[in-house]
Design a protein around this motif. Sequence first.
Motif, PDB file in Angstrom:
ATOM      1  N   SER A   1      21.576  11.087  -1.841  1.00 11.07           N
ATOM      2  CA  SER A   1      22.578  12.230  -1.345  1.00 11.07           C
ATOM      3  C   SER A   1      21.221  13.505  -1.593  1.00 11.07           C
ATOM      4  O   SER A   1      21.585  14.351  -0.931  1.00 11.07           O
ATOM      5  N   HIS A   2      20.909  13.545  -2.557  1.00  9.00           N
ATOM      6  CA  HIS A   2      20.374  14.903  -3.761  1.00  9.00           C
ATOM      7  C   HIS A   2      18.985  14.769  -2.650  1.00  9.00           C
ATOM      8  O   HIS A   2      19.307  16.155  -1.892  1.00  9.00           O
ATOM      9  N   LEU A   3      18.243  13.989  -2.027  1.00  3.82           N
ATOM     10  CA  LEU A   3      17.708  14.534  -0.646  1.00  3.82           C
ATOM     11  C   LEU A   3      17.174  14.335   0.462  1.00  3.82           C
ATOM     12  O   LEU A   3      16.988  15.369   0.761  1.00  3.82           O
ATOM     13  N   ILE A   4      18.553  13.895   0.568  1.00  2.00           N
ATOM     14  CA  ILE A   4      19.131  13.871   2.117  1.00  2.00           C
ATOM     15  C   ILE A   4      19.773  15.424   2.069  1.00  2.00           C
ATOM     16  O   ILE A   4      19.756  16.002   3.262  1.00  2.00           O
ATOM     17  N   GLU A   5      20.450  16.194   1.296  1.00  2.00           N
ATOM     18  CA  GLU A   5      21.244  17.127   1.675  1.00  2.00           C
ATOM     19  C   GLU A   5      20.261  17.982   1.160  1.00  2.00           C
ATOM     20  O   GLU A   5      20.567  19.406   1.844  1.00  2.00           O
ATOM     21  N   ASN A   6      19.097  18.453   0.695  1.00  2.00           N
ATOM     22  CA  ASN A   6      17.765  19.273   0.554  1.00  2.00           C
ATOM     23  C   ASN A   6      16.820  18.872   2.197  1.00  2.00           C
ATOM     24  O   ASN A   6      16.060  19.793   2.243  1.00  2.00           O
ATOM     25  N   TYR A   7      16.951  17.702   2.510  1.00  2.00           N
ATOM     26  CA  TYR A   7      16.164  17.312   3.824  1.00  2.00           C
ATOM     27  C   TYR A   7      16.388  17.584   5.309  1.00  2.00           C
ATOM     28  O   TYR A   7      15.940  18.527   5.915  1.00  2.00           O
TER      29      TYR A   7
ATOM     30  N   ALA B   1      13.484  13.337  -7.688  1.00  2.00           N
ATOM     31  CA  ALA B   1      14.770  13.799  -6.649  1.00  2.00           C
ATOM     32  C   ALA B   1      15.457  15.374  -6.440  1.00  2.00           C
ATOM     33  O   ALA B   1      15.732  16.297  -5.557  1.00  2.00           O
ATOM     34  N   LEU B   2      15.745  15.432  -7.991  1.00  2.00           N
ATOM     35  CA  LEU B   2      16.024  16.709  -7.844  1.00  2.00           C
ATOM     36  C   LEU B   2      15.588  17.589  -9.450  1.00  2.00           C
ATOM     37  O   LEU B   2      16.877  18.494  -9.738  1.00  2.00           O
TER      38      LEU B   2
ATOM     39  N   GLY C   1      31.764   8.187  -3.961  1.00  2.00           N
ATOM     40  CA  GLY C   1      32.097   9.364  -2.972  1.00  2.00           C
ATOM     41  C   GLY C   1      30.792   9.793  -1.601  1.00  2.00           C
ATOM     42  O   GLY C   1      31.332   9.758  -0.659  1.00  2.00           O
ATOM     43  N   LEU C   2      29.315  10.453  -2.303  1.00  2.00           N
ATOM     44  CA  LEU C   2      28.907  10.485  -0.973  1.00  2.00           C
ATOM     45  C   LEU C   2      27.852   9.255  -0.497  1.00  2.00           C
ATOM     46  O   LEU C   2      28.058   9.843   0.637  1.00  2.00           O
ATOM     47  N   ALA C   3      28.520   8.686  -1.024  1.00  3.93           N
ATOM     48  CA  ALA C   3      27.656   7.093   0.303  1.00  3.93           C
ATOM     49  C   ALA C   3      28.784   6.946   1.325  1.00  3.93           C
ATOM     50  O   ALA C   3      28.853   6.696   1.867  1.00  3.93           O
ATOM     51  N   ILE C   4      30.131   7.233   0.946  1.00  2.00           N
ATOM     52  CA  ILE C   4      31.340   7.035   1.929  1.00  2.00           C
ATOM     53  C   ILE C   4      30.417   8.152   2.960  1.00  2.00           C
ATOM     54  O   ILE C   4      31.928   7.997   4.193  1.00  2.00           O
ATOM     55  N   ILE C   5      30.956   9.303   2.506  1.00  2.00           N
ATOM     56  CA  ILE C   5      31.061  10.592   3.183  1.00  2.00           C
ATOM     57  C   ILE C   5      29.574  10.906   3.865  1.00  2.00           C
ATOM     58  O   ILE C   5      29.422  11.245   4.962  1.00  2.00           O
ATOM     59  N   THR C   6      28.431  10.674   3.624  1.00  2.00           N
ATOM     60  CA  THR C   6      27.106  10.629   3.951  1.00  2.00           C
ATOM     61  C   THR C   6      26.724  10.464   5.549  1.00  2.00           C
ATOM     62  O   THR C   6      27.083  11.097   6.822  1.00  2.00           O
ATOM     63  N   PRO C   7      27.431   9.686   5.624  1.00  4.48           N
ATOM     64  CA  PRO C   7      26.598   8.842   7.048  1.00  4.48           C
ATOM     65  C   PRO C   7      27.780   9.462   8.693  1.00  4.48           C
ATOM     66  O   PRO C   7      27.436   9.845   8.762  1.00  4.48           O
TER      67      PRO C   7
ATOM     68  N   VAL D   1      16.109  12.643  13.815  1.00  6.36           N
ATOM     69  CA  VAL D   1      14.605  10.775  14.700  1.00  6.36           C
ATOM     70  C   VAL D   1      13.605  10.901  14.074  1.00  6.36           C
ATOM     71  O   VAL D   1      13.025  10.041  13.498  1.00  6.36           O
ATOM     72  N   GLN D   2      13.416  12.253  12.465  1.00  4.99           N
ATOM     73  CA  GLN D   2      12.743  12.105  12.184  1.00  4.99           C
ATOM     74  C   GLN D   2      13.131  11.405  10.589  1.00  4.99           C
ATOM     75  O   GLN D   2      12.168  10.924  10.418  1.00  4.99           O
ATOM     76  N   PHE D   3      13.989  11.304  10.807  1.00  5.29           N
ATOM     77  CA  PHE D   3      14.407  10.722   9.083  1.00  5.29           C
ATOM     78  C   PHE D   3      14.829   9.229   9.573  1.00  5.29           C
ATOM     79  O   PHE D   3      14.282   8.968   8.977  1.00  5.29           O
ATOM     80  N   ALA D   4      15.009   9.095  10.854  1.00  7.93           N
ATOM     81  CA  ALA D   4      15.136   7.102  11.464  1.00  7.93           C
ATOM     82  C   ALA D   4      13.208   6.877  11.428  1.00  7.93           C
ATOM     83  O   ALA D   4      13.476   5.735  10.690  1.00  7.93           O
ATOM     84  N   THR D   5      12.672   7.412  11.766  1.00 13.35           N
ATOM     85  CA  THR D   5      11.519   7.088  12.046  1.00 13.35           C
ATOM     86  C   THR D   5      10.962   6.815  10.489  1.00 13.35           C
ATOM     87  O   THR D   5      10.285   5.848  10.387  1.00 13.35           O
ATOM     88  N   ASN D   6      11.360   8.039   9.725  1.00  9.97           N
ATOM     89  CA  ASN D   6       9.845   8.680   8.607  1.00  9.97           C
ATOM     90  C   ASN D   6      10.852   7.290   7.889  1.00  9.97           C
ATOM     91  O   ASN D   6       9.373   7.045   6.581  1.00  9.97           O
ATOM     92  N   VAL D   7      11.531   7.461   7.550  1.00  8.30           N
ATOM     93  CA  VAL D   7      12.084   7.094   6.358  1.00  8.30           C
ATOM     94  C   VAL D   7      12.691   5.424   6.807  1.00  8.30           C
ATOM     95  O   VAL D   7      12.428   4.200   6.186  1.00  8.30           O
ATOM     96  N   TRP D   8      13.017   4.886   7.668  1.00  9.64           N
ATOM     97  CA  TRP D   8      13.392   3.716   8.138  1.00  9.64           C
ATOM     98  C   TRP D   8      12.693   3.152   8.977  1.00  9.64           C
ATOM     99  O   TRP D   8      12.644   2.092   9.529  1.00  9.64           O
TER     100      TRP D   8
END
Length: 389
Positions: free
Chosen positions: A197-203, A251-252, A284-290, A306-313
């Motif tokens: 979540s920390h990484l996603i918030e900044n990303y 990450a933070l 709580g963050l895991a529930i909310i983020t998606p 799309v960048q998140f999907a291709t580069n991370v997953w």
Amino acid sequence: MDNFQFFAPTKILFGENQIEALPQELSQLGKTVLLAYGGGSIKKNGIYQTVKSLLEEHSFQVIELAGIEPNPRVETVRKGAKLCHEHQVEVILAVGGGSTIDCAKAIAAAYYYDGDPWEFTKDRSLIKKALPVATVLTMAATGSEMNAGAVITNLATNEKLGTGAACMKPKVSVLDPTYTYSVPRYQTAAGSADMLSHLIENYFSPTTSATLQDHLAEGIMKTVIEYCPKALKVPEDYEARANLMWSSSLALNGLTGSGKAGSWSCHPIEHELSAYYDITHGIGLAIITPRWMEYVLNDQTVDKFVQFATNVWGIPYNKNKFEVAKKGIQALYDCFVSWGIPMTLPEVGIDQSQLKLMSEQAIQHSQLNRTAYVRLEAKDVEAILMNCF
């Protein structure tokens, strides 16, 4: 990339048995120590006795503050500051996870402040000076061992708010991956979700030109995704625990967020859940983020997803951007499920009775409707929370 200042002065002692160097480091900060810790797990796994013996062997005067809460309370901050004054404490040693370290940082700042430390959450400029803080990390999650932030809770007002100042950054942190072997499966998963979540918030930021920060974040995300399942399967997998522990810090510590504009989105929403229901932050963050991702996916944001999907997953790119983006969001959701995280609010004891109030408070306590990646109003927050049922 925006202008920024990067300052990460914490000395990291990383690896097995690095605790042996702690007395030498502490002696440069002071000889009267407030030893701060939580609910007693460090006594069960032996870390408490190791630390206490080292301090006694090197003639430190030790005052203890035990029982720091998982969502540390302002009352405990006040108590800690009082102890520091009564015993002329020179350095605070936090042994535990992010909650313990956050509380220690707030105590360190409160020591030099004549007013109530809760005021720090309303005005960070009130923090002018802090006692030196050292940490022995026992759970990889928040990154508090290497940053200036602290989050504390006020049960009287149902508020969980952050504060921070450069003077609150730990002077030295011991990161021994073996100290996380005894972390329960649930907390290992929650901590890993917190890192992501920390990484996603900044990303997900309005700044589109911080390419290096994005690639660093993608690498750390992939590391967490790779090693969390290994730590869940074999709790004493040193490689897995080491990679998670270092990911938590990086990450933070400002590395992935410096030079990027905007404010966070999921954390302010989750803080309201924790304030009202005292749930585990990472869960709580895991529930909310998606659900937040699904809600803010639009023509303007789709390229980033799309960048998140291709580069991370590693999801193959095709011309249907929304299809790729949605697959990336689903991959994150499925990842949390595979870690054993409950993915609905009722599973963690939250009903719909406070949703409207929590949504309004999330706006009041944050920049969600002003500087977030996608600006949200109370009705938007409520819709996101409704999607969590």
